[in-house]
Design an enzyme around this catalytic site. Structure first.
Site, PDB file in Angstrom:
ATOM      1  N   ASP A   1      59.198 107.653  31.545  1.00  0.00           N
ATOM      2  CA  ASP A   1      57.734 107.880  32.180  1.00  0.00           C
ATOM      3  C   ASP A   1      57.664 107.607  33.682  1.00  0.00           C
ATOM      4  O   ASP A   1      56.652 107.266  34.206  1.00  0.00           O
ATOM      5  CB  ASP A   1      56.706 106.965  31.558  1.00  0.00           C
ATOM      6  CG  ASP A   1      56.865 105.298  31.736  1.00  0.00           C
ATOM      7  OD1 ASP A   1      58.235 105.123  32.183  1.00  0.00           O
ATOM      8  OD2 ASP A   1      56.071 104.444  31.620  1.00  0.00           O
TER       9      ASP A   1
ATOM     10  N   ASP B   1      41.602  92.973  53.638  1.00  0.00           N
ATOM     11  CA  ASP B   1      42.215  92.411  54.607  1.00  0.00           C
ATOM     12  C   ASP B   1      43.682  92.304  54.715  1.00  0.00           C
ATOM     13  O   ASP B   1      44.516  92.773  55.601  1.00  0.00           O
ATOM     14  CB  ASP B   1      41.860  91.072  55.046  1.00  0.00           C
ATOM     15  CG  ASP B   1      42.558  90.038  56.048  1.00  0.00           C
ATOM     16  OD1 ASP B   1      42.252  90.414  57.094  1.00  0.00           O
ATOM     17  OD2 ASP B   1      43.248  89.282  55.638  1.00  0.00           O
TER      18      ASP B   1
ATOM     19  N   HIS C   1      41.149  95.705  63.598  1.00  0.00           N
ATOM     20  CA  HIS C   1      41.385  95.455  62.327  1.00  0.00           C
ATOM     21  C   HIS C   1      40.046  95.118  61.512  1.00  0.00           C
ATOM     22  O   HIS C   1      40.000  95.769  60.344  1.00  0.00           O
ATOM     23  CB  HIS C   1      42.243  94.109  62.355  1.00  0.00           C
ATOM     24  CG  HIS C   1      42.192  93.262  61.145  1.00  0.00           C
ATOM     25  ND1 HIS C   1      43.247  93.572  60.097  1.00  0.00           N
ATOM     26  CD2 HIS C   1      41.653  92.054  60.836  1.00  0.00           C
ATOM     27  CE1 HIS C   1      42.963  92.829  59.117  1.00  0.00           C
ATOM     28  NE2 HIS C   1      42.274  91.890  59.498  1.00  0.00           N
TER      29      HIS C   1
ATOM     30  N   GLU D   1      37.122  81.897  62.390  1.00  0.00           N
ATOM     31  CA  GLU D   1      38.524  81.526  62.657  1.00  0.00           C
ATOM     32  C   GLU D   1      38.999  81.939  63.802  1.00  0.00           C
ATOM     33  O   GLU D   1      39.812  80.869  64.428  1.00  0.00           O
ATOM     34  CB  GLU D   1      39.397  82.412  61.407  1.00  0.00           C
ATOM     35  CG  GLU D   1      40.729  81.499  61.655  1.00  0.00           C
ATOM     36  CD  GLU D   1      41.499  82.302  60.473  1.00  0.00           C
ATOM     37  OE1 GLU D   1      42.688  81.779  60.029  1.00  0.00           O
ATOM     38  OE2 GLU D   1      41.110  83.217  59.723  1.00  0.00           O
ATOM     39  N   ASP D   2      38.617  82.902  64.388  1.00  0.00           N
ATOM     40  CA  ASP D   2      39.492  83.191  65.682  1.00  0.00           C
ATOM     41  C   ASP D   2      38.652  83.262  66.988  1.00  0.00           C
ATOM     42  O   ASP D   2      39.036  83.609  68.102  1.00  0.00           O
ATOM     43  CB  ASP D   2      39.966  84.727  65.540  1.00  0.00           C
ATOM     44  CG  ASP D   2      41.002  84.767  64.577  1.00  0.00           C
ATOM     45  OD1 ASP D   2      41.452  83.768  64.183  1.00  0.00           O
ATOM     46  OD2 ASP D   2      41.328  85.831  64.125  1.00  0.00           O
TER      47      ASP D   2
ATOM     48  N   HIS E   1      34.741  89.156  59.313  1.00  0.00           N
ATOM     49  CA  HIS E   1      35.558  88.016  58.735  1.00  0.00           C
ATOM     50  C   HIS E   1      36.267  87.283  59.128  1.00  0.00           C
ATOM     51  O   HIS E   1      36.630  86.273  58.788  1.00  0.00           O
ATOM     52  CB  HIS E   1      36.159  88.904  57.215  1.00  0.00           C
ATOM     53  CG  HIS E   1      37.169  89.545  58.134  1.00  0.00           C
ATOM     54  ND1 HIS E   1      37.326  90.621  58.427  1.00  0.00           N
ATOM     55  CD2 HIS E   1      38.586  89.324  57.750  1.00  0.00           C
ATOM     56  CE1 HIS E   1      38.755  91.040  58.891  1.00  0.00           C
ATOM     57  NE2 HIS E   1      39.535  90.256  58.491  1.00  0.00           N
TER      58      HIS E   1
END
Length: 721
Positions: free
Chosen positions: A264, A143, A48, A76-77, A72
């Site tokens: 269109d 993300d 990821h 958090e993890d 990133h």
């Protein structure tokens, strides 16, 4: 799976002098702390952050951004902290990673919080992050792109639909406002599939049919354009593209068009070297085919706020068909796809500040306004309006220019002048002529507002106003009036119930005990608590029991005030709807949208008439008082059938109705009603109403009908007959 060497190669191509060591170190660290973690797809979790970093490399971002993308999720993890990241990768990377982490972490809901409130909080954070460092939001968008690409691995349709709806509400509009249209389009297409599967499949079938018919036409237009540009010595690249499914759906919805009326669906793009060549190309095209002048838009001379530049022109092309053509330079084309990410200042990690200029003034306005709205529904709606600007320029009688959204009305203009002018508005003159308050203003109009002393805003105005300010002020007035009525009713009911229990409600207010209860339920004042009793969202007995927990409850009073005010029904008439955990409240389904199990729904409290269930996408939901909305859900253990209606468009042939009816019968559903009509042109329209168990079953039936020979369109409709 993307390899780190692929990412490094991309960076080297657009930035040969970049110091890639920080990205190598970020990759090694991310691999170590995420070791053993897997995604729902079964892939190692490291896949990821690698995919997110690869997306940012495609956007040619700086090395700090790409290193932060690899890291990133680590705060958090994993056990990693911001201090760890700062020590190893520097304050810049640590600041970005912390910003992304803050966007990802939402507080647990309090007793009064809802999913809407959480969504509003998420959007508030996105706005503040944009003002702090735009790269935080770019990583969050990348993300979300990868999460949407892997959405199929989530187990439940409800979870998929919830994530997809959040994407449409928050992430796609922000991508559009930042000018990153490739992200906007991809997010919308995937989210459209998971939120409105039947409509997606319907439009997909129509587009595929149109592609078969249009291939020769595309070649003809493209060849004509190539010959003309060569003749005019204007070297250019010509592209033909199909409009996105979601864009087609939105256009059909907003303009009440049939698919065949969306001209269109195919658009052509001419990419040239210089701005003068763009204007010369427009002139050449207009010499070939007749232009539709009100469709010419010059975004080169007047760029959009998100930096988008291009000339749009619509002409009557071969065979009398309308053709949309976009004309731009190569630099403009890059910005049209990459938006703010293509701007040089963000390659260096610069932040948005007051010196950035009017180009990003809208971000500052969002930041300034985001604290003014306490109601999450209103906040979300207002920000969505700000995220989709399409502006017109009008004049006051004194010649002062005012900017308003497209399709704004005199009421919007009146509120733009002053809140009191808006409230007292009873009429308007546009360029000297009286017009109704619903009149849509156009660029160049001069507006004079007629006011009447003592006049107040009307609920009907919410049906046509377009500005955030007008909506907010009108709703504030209406909610204040409704709150007054609900406060009176709530106080009367509390006093009555408390008297039956030999308690003095007014004395308990004076003693401060009711204030304690109000604080427990999250209300700022006692008046707010009492008003919510009047709205039917809280019962007098709930308040009393908080003060006197051991108080006995007479049998006749076990029924909640909510049930009294909203009405009740016996369990044997269960509708499969759970209202705040209760299932013996009088429930009825709205006839304006006829929701089915699987559709996202909302309840609306009507005194004495119970709770009316609407689809969350119903146009009437937006006109409802937020105070009377209540969260409802489909019962998981309840199975029944509900009426659903579809419209089938066909080319007429013998035996077609029998074939369609046979498909419906094979699905084991009961047909309640069938009607048909045929136009002089041989177009057949069939309307069926039958009983289904869920929206998923309806989609399956519609998909089967689309396979019937000569069926050109199948659409879910609302039939009240």
């Amino acid at each position: 799976m993307i390899r780190i060497t692929d990412i490094l190669d991309k960076i080297y191509e657009y930035n040969p002098d970049a110091d890639l060591s920080i990205i190598d170190r970020a990759y090694v660290y991310s691999a170590r702390v995420h070791e053993g973690q897997v995604r729902l797809s079964g892939e190692p979790y490291l896949s990821h952050p690698l995919e997110v970093a690869d997306i940012l490399a495609d956007m040619t971002l700086d090395v700090e951004s790409i290193a932060a993308a690899l890291l990133h999720d680590v705060i958090e993890d994993t056990p990693a902290t911001k201090e760890d990241i700062e020590k190893m990768f520097g304050p810049g990377v640590a600041h970005i990673v912390e910003g992304v982490t803050k966007l990802s972490s939402l507080p647990l809901p309090k007793s009064s919080a809802t999913k809407i409130a959480q969504q509003a909080e998420s959007l508030r954070k996105m706005i503040l992050a944009m003002a702090d460092d735009i790269r935080v939001v770019l990583i969050k968008l990348a993300d979300r792109i990868h999460n949407m690409r892997t959405l199929k691995y989530h187990r439940t349709p409800e979870k998929k639909a919830a994530i997809a709806q959040e994407t449409l509400d928050i992430y796609a509009p922000i991508a559009a406002r930042l000018g990153i249209f490739w992200i906007k389009h991809e997010l919308e297409e995937i989210a459209f599939y998971y939120t409105l599967r039947d409509e997606y499949e319907r439009i997909d079938a129509l587009v595929n049919t149109a592609k078969d018919k249009k291939e020769d036409y595309i070649k003809e237009v493209k060849t004509s354009l190539q010959y003309k540009m060569e003749e005019m010595e204007l070297p250019c690249e010509i592209k033909g593209r199909y409009k996105q499914h979601y864009s087609i759906y939105q256009k059909m919805l907003s303009q009440s068009l049939e698919f065949e009326e969306v001209y269109d669906i195919i658009a052509f793009r001419l990419i040239l070297d210089t701005v003068p060549q763009c204007y010369a190309a427009m002139g050449a095209i207009h010499s070939m085919w007749k232009p539709i002048y009100y469709k010419i838009k010059d975004y080169i001379g007047n760029p959009k706020p998100n930096m988008y530049q291009s000339i749009h022109t619509t002409v009557v092309g071969p065979k009398g068909e309308r053709v949309e053509i976009q004309i731009r330079t190569r630099d403009m084309d890059q910005i049209a796809e990459s938006g703010i990410a293509a701007h040089w200042s963000y390659k260096e990690g610069s932040k948005i500040d007051e010196n950035t200029g009017e180009l990003y003034a809208w971000i500052r306005n969002l930041v300034e306004n985001q604290e003014n709205y306490n109601d999450p529904d209103e906040f979300l709606e207002n920000v969505r309006i700000d995220l989709y600007p399409d502006e017109i320029y009008v004049f006051t009688p004194q010649g002062e220019i005012k900017t308003l959204p497209k399709k704004a009305t005199p009421v919007d203009f009146a509120y733009k002048i002053h809140t009191e002018v808006g409230a007292a508005c009873t009429g308007a003159k546009v360029s000297g002529k009286l017009v109704p308050l619903t009149h849509e203003l156009k660029t160049g109009d001069t507006i004079e507002i007629i006011t009447t002393k003592g006049h107040h805003p009307s609920t009907d105005w919410l049906n046509f106003v377009k500005t955030v300010k007008a909506r907010t002020k009108i709703r504030a007035y209406i909610n204040a009036r409704e709150k007054e009525r609900s406060y009176s009713l709530g106080r009367e009911m509390c006093e009555k119930i408390f008297r039956k229990k030999n308690q003095n409600f007014n004395a308990l207010i004076k003693s401060g005990e009711i204030k304690t209860v109000a604080e427990f339920y999250g209300f700022k004042t006692v008046d707010d608590l009492i008003a919510h009793v009047g709205f039917g969202k809280l019962t007098p007995l709930q308040i009393l029991k908080k003060i006197l927990p051991d108080l006995g409850e007479p049998r006749e009073e076990k029924e909640s005030f909510f049930q009294k005010i909203a009405g009740r029904t016996k369990r044997k008439t269960d509708t499969g709807i759970i209202v705040k955990g209760l299932n013996d409240i009088l429930v009825r389904f709205s006839k304006c949208c006829n929701p089915l199990p699987g559709d996202p729904i909302i309840g609306f409290i009507t005194q004495g008439q119970g709770v009316t269930i609407h689809s969350k996408n119903c146009i009437n939901v937006m006109k409802m008082s937020n105070e009377r909305k209540i969260e409802v859900q489909w019962s998981e253990n309840y199975t029944d059938t509900y009426p659903a209606s579809i419209r089938i468009k066909t080319s007429d042939r013998h035996g077609l109705l029998a074939d369609i009816a046979a498909v419906i019968s094979k699905s084991n559903v009961n047909i309640l009603n069938a009607q048909s009509e045929t136009s002089e042109a041989g177009i057949g329209l069939f309307y069926f109403t039958f009983m289904v168990e869920s929206s998923a079953q309806l989609r399956k039936i519609m998909s089967e009908i689309r396979r019937v020979k000569k069926v050109t369109d199948v659409k879910r409709v609302v039939r009240n007959d």
